[in-house]
Structure formats: structure tokens, C-alpha cells
Design an enzyme around this catalytic site. Structure first.
Site, PDB file in Angstrom:
ATOM      1  CE  LYS A 186       5.803  36.501  83.703  1.00  0.00           C
ATOM      2  NZ  LYS A 186       5.655  34.999  83.889  1.00  0.00           N
ATOM      3  CD  GLU A 262      -4.610  40.378  96.042  1.00  0.00           C
ATOM      4  OE1 GLU A 262      -5.437  39.608  96.568  1.00  0.00           O
ATOM      5  OE2 GLU A 262      -4.873  41.088  95.064  1.00  0.00           O
ATOM      6  CB  CYS A 296      -3.976  35.086  97.735  1.00  0.00           C
ATOM      7  SG  CYS A 296      -5.100  36.139  96.815  1.00  0.00           S
ATOM      8  CD  GLU A 394      -0.227  31.817 100.427  1.00  0.00           C
ATOM      9  OE1 GLU A 394      -1.283  32.339 100.028  1.00  0.00           O
ATOM     10  OE2 GLU A 394       0.894  32.246 100.111  1.00  0.00           O
TER      11      GLU A 394
END
Length: 498
Positions: A186, A262, A296, A394
Site C-alpha cells: 500500500k 521504521e 527520516c 521531527e
């Protein structure tokens, strides 16, 4: 621009894609139209699949796993398909990079480099398919022999993000396939094209029907249903820590499926006074600006020794001001467009918060007007304290915050002062410092005097709230297996009943 390359401008009309189940392309009713973030014009139309479509894909993957059309092949057989896929990717490199740049907004030169990395992933996966093995125990006495088998875990659900649609896909798919698993993928709704193109590549390479299936649609509908699906044996998710946490709950509430996660990062780049400051400045500028900071593992927290902080920040500002922000399809562009409108607004909001909290803006700090698309200048804040939002959250954009330290212990403490632990780097010419910091900073990937280096031979993954498990290399194949102990009795049984 490279005048010999046909992929120089956006298409005149959006390309319509189906979805891929059991080796066949299928059409749907409602479509999602994606506009290029670098140009503002429609480029793709993908199907908003239903949960019924997802169920059909999981059923196809289950059938393909249970009849052993893939897992029953030798490692050499699976490796051969992966090697052929690598060759097809090499042939279609510019085409795939083009659609990646259009939907994501990343520079075309970067996208081509990512496809090269993806080719390497398939080549490494092919070798790993042949090298995957278990173990034996010849230490159980003359009457018993032990074996440890690694078997594919089964049907894998794979949910990929919009920041590296093809690279993150290819850091997983060849290793999942090498293990003998089947899968349902997906992709992000806004960057589905290249995941669908991989279906063409794998089919041409000889992958059996049902082994690789792609269902497009929203995360709230399709992603949630995939994470909850009782016939999915493992879920691999790459994205935010918040959504990763929801995957944990979904797995617990369904079938206790295994998870590979992750997740987020707030990664330190530690610069000592004895480093090559120009090299370190270039590394820091690259580390926060690569993929417009939508990465990331981007180095978003600069931790620099106080005695050289002013000098280093000056070098860094000079570097960042020279970064070429521009049209993703221009081969000279280094920083492209922000991928989504929501992310663009989030980044600009964090920049405003940094200013309001009293951080000193040294460069960047706002949108770049190119007449179309959404762009943000690489931004550096100094005078940042660890309690500021720009130092803790973040941001997922080209925003770097600089903090200062006096001792090695200070640097390590600052680096570890985060809930995340995805990546880190240290810059020093002192081997003792380099080894001390690399051993004590809690991060799954670590770089010494470099940044974002390495290949698919090495494992990827995080500590703390940056995730579970490892991807790529032989570790990434083993991640998608389960371990079985086999005991073989030798000779006549000693009877329990006389």
C-alpha cells in the site's frame, strides 16, 4: 537540462493507473488525482481502492504463498528473478525517476541516483536469496541431531511513505522476496506511480502471479485495514511514530502479526573542533537539505563544539546559501519542491515557532517563489535550546537547529536527548572520540566523517521510538523469516513404557 533525455517537462495530461492483484491490472471507480508539487499541474490518477479490493489482494498473496509457487523455489531461482528485475530497472531508470520526481517533487538527479540504489538492492537481494540459511547442532549427543530452519513468515503487508516512494519500497521488496514471502503493498496515496510501475518490472522479470500485489488508496481506509487484516502474517510500515504506534495496537487487536517499523527521527550531527570543518559544513548542509529535509535520517540537530561554533556556522551559512532550489525536472536542481501542501504548511509553521521562541535565524527561513509549485529555502537556526519545539520535534523539512557543547560527555548527552534513535553522525579526526561517540550515541545507523553513506548490504533501522526490526542485507531477509527448531532422533528409542 539534459537535452538527450526525453523526460524534461510535466505530461500534458495526467496518466491513469489501475491497481495490481494476482498478476492482473484491475480498474476501479473513484480516482485520486495527483498534482506535481513542483509544477502544480495534474500528473497521475490512481484508484481509491476498497477494502474488498484489499481482501482480494490478501487472498491472492495467501494462495501464492500456500501453493509454494514462490517459496518452493530454490534460492537460486528466486535470485534469478531479482537479478532480471535489476536489469529491467537499469533499462527503465530514467522513466521511473521521472515519475518519482513528478509526484514527490524531488530533483530528477537525486531520483536517478535513488534508482541506482534500488538496482543495487535487487542485486544484493538476489545474492541474499542464495545465502539464506539456518544452522545445525551436532552437540546433542549421539542419539539426537538438531537443525534450525529459517522459513518465510508468509504474507507481508508493506506500507510505504511519500518521501522516498521507490527507494524505501526497494529497500524492502527484494529482501522480502528473497525470503520466499508474498506481499500486498500500500503506497502513499500521493506517490503511488512508481510502486505500480514496479509491478510491471517484476512481472516482466518472471515473478509469479499473486506474489506482489499493489492496492492504492488512503492510509485511513486501506492502510488501517491492511494493518488489522487477520490473514497478514507481518506488517512492514515506514512513517511517523504516531502512526507506527497505531500499527502496534492494530496488530495486537487482530492476530499478533509481526511488525517491522521504521519511524521518526531527530538525528544529531556532532562536529568537533578537530574535524575538517569545511567537510563537516558540506555534510551538514547536505544532511538537512537532501530530499528537502523530508528524510527520516536527515541530520536535523547540529551539535557543534563551542570553541568553533561561530566559525562553523559561518561556513555552513555560506554552503546553504549556494544550494540550488528549483524545478525538480532541472538536472542542476539540488533541492526540489515540498511534497504536500500540508507538509509545506507544517515546515513554515515550525520556522515561525523557532523565531517566536527566540532562536537566531542565520539563513533561509521562508518560502521560495518560483512562480509555481511549493519551495522552502534551506534554513539554519542558532542559539537553539533543547526545550524548543524545533529542537525536539521531527519537522521533516530543510530546517537545521544548532546547539553548542564543551566536552565529549556534553555532546553525547545532547545527542541522546531525544525519544528517537534512527541515525547520527560524528565529525572528528580523533579516532578515540569517533569510537567513543559512535558506541554511546543510541542510533541504528551511524556515520563517521560522512553522512547518509553506505549501500544495501548494511542493515537499516532504529532504536527507541524510531522503530523495530531491520531492513536490507541479510538481516533484512532474516527479518521476514521465522525460526524453527527440528530434532532428529538417531537409532532405537529408549522406551518410556517398559
Amino acid at each position: 537540462m539534459d537535452q538527450n533525455n526525453p523526460f524534461l517537462s510535466p505530461p500534458t495530461a495526467a496518466r491513469t493507473f489501475g491497481f495490481f492483484v494476482d498478476g492482473q491490472w484491475r480498474e476501479g471507480g473513484e480516482h485520486f488525482e495527483r498534482a506535481s508539487p513542483g509544477h502544480g499541474t495534474p500528473v497521475t490518477r490512481t484508484v481509491r481502492c476498497s477494502v474488498d479490493d484489499l481482501n482480494a489482494a490478501v487472498c491472492a498473496a495467501r494462495n501464492a504463498f500456500e501453493d509454494r509457487r514462490w517459496s518452493g523455489l530454490s534460492g537460486a531461482g528466486r535470485g534469478g528473478v531479482l537479478l532480471r528485475a535489476a536489469e529491467i530497472l537499469r533499462r527503465r531508470r530514467d522513466e521511473i525517476a521521472y515519475w518519482e520526481a513528478l509526484e514527490n517533487g524531488k530533483p530528477i538527479a537525486q531520483a536517478r541516483g535513488e534508482i541506482d540504489h534500488c538496482i543495487a538492492c535487487f542485486e544484493v537481494g538476489a545474492g541474499a536469496a542464495r545465502m539464506l540459511h539456518g544452522d545445525s547442532f551436532n552437540s546433542l549427543g549421539d542419539d539426537l541431531f538438531g537443525m534450525v530452519l529459517r522459513e518465510p513468515i508468509g504474507v507481508v503487508g508493506l506500507i510505504t511513505p511519500w518521501n522516498f516512494p521507490f527507494l524505501i519500497l526497494c529497500e524492502r521488496v527484494p529482501f522480502i522476496l528473497a525470503s520466499g514471502c508474498t506481499m500486498v503493498v500500500k503506497p502513499s496515496e500521493v506517490t503511488s506511480a512508481t510502486t505500480l510501475l514496479l509491478a510491471e518490472v517484476l512481472t516482466e522479470a518472471g515473478l509469479p502471479a499473486g506474489v506482489y500485489n499493489v492496492i492504492t488508496g488512503s492510509g485511513r481506509v486501506i492502510g488501517q485495514a491492511l494493518s488489522e487484516h487477520p490473514d497478514v502474517d507481518m506488517l512492514s510500515f515506514t512513517g511517523s511514530t504516531a502512526v507506527g504506534r497505531s500499527c502496534v495496537h492494530a496488530a495486537a487487536d487482530s492476530n499478533f502479526k509481526k511488525l517491522g517499523l521504521e519511524l521518526g527521527g531527530k538525528n544529531p550531527i556532532i562536529v568537533f573542533a578537530d574535524s575538517d570543518l569545511e567537510d563537516a559544513a558540506d555534510g551538514a548542509a547536505f544532511g538537512i537539505s537532501f530530499n528537502t529535509g523530508q528524510c527520516c535520517v536527515s541530520s536535523s540537530r547540529l551539535i557543534v563544539e563551542r570553541s568553533v561554533a561561530a566559525e562553523f556556522e559561518k561556513l555552513l551559512v555560506e554552503k546553504m546559501k549556494k544550494i540550488r532550489v528549483g524545478d525538480p525536472l532541472d538536472g542542476a536542481t539540488q533541492v526540489g519542491a515540498i511534497t504536500t501542501e500540508a507538509q509545506n504548511a507544517t515546515i513554515l509553521d515550525y520556522i515561525a515557532r523557532g523565531k517566536a521562541d527566540g532562536a537566531t535565524l542565520l539563513t533561509g527561513g521562508g518560502a521560495v517563489d518560483l512562480g509555481r509549485g511549493q519551495y522552502i529555502a534551506p534554513t539554519l537556526f542558532s542559539g537553539v535550546s533543547r526545550d524548543m519545539a524545533i529542537a525536539r520535534d521531527e519537522i521533516f523539512g530543510p530546517v537545521l537547529c544548532s546547539m553548542h557543547f564543551d566536552t565529549v560527555e556534553d555532546a553525547i548527552q545532547l545527542a541522546n536527548d531525544t525519544v528517537y534513535g534512527l541515525a547520527a553522525s560524528v565529525w572528528t579526526k580523533n579516532i578515540d572520540k569517533a569510537l567513543t561517540v559512535s558506541r554511546r550515541v543510541r542510533a541504528g545507523r551511524f556515520w563517521v566523517n560522512t553522512i547518509m553513506a553506505g549501500g544495501p548490504e548494511m542493515p537499516l533501522g532504529g532504536f527507541k521510538q524510531s522503530g523495530w526490526g531491520r531492513e536490507a542485507g541479510i538481516y533484512g531477509v532474516e527479518e521476514y523469516t521465522q525460526v524453527k527448531s527440528v530434532h532428529v532422533e538417531i537409532g532405537k528409542r529408549t522406551h518410556w513404557i517398559a
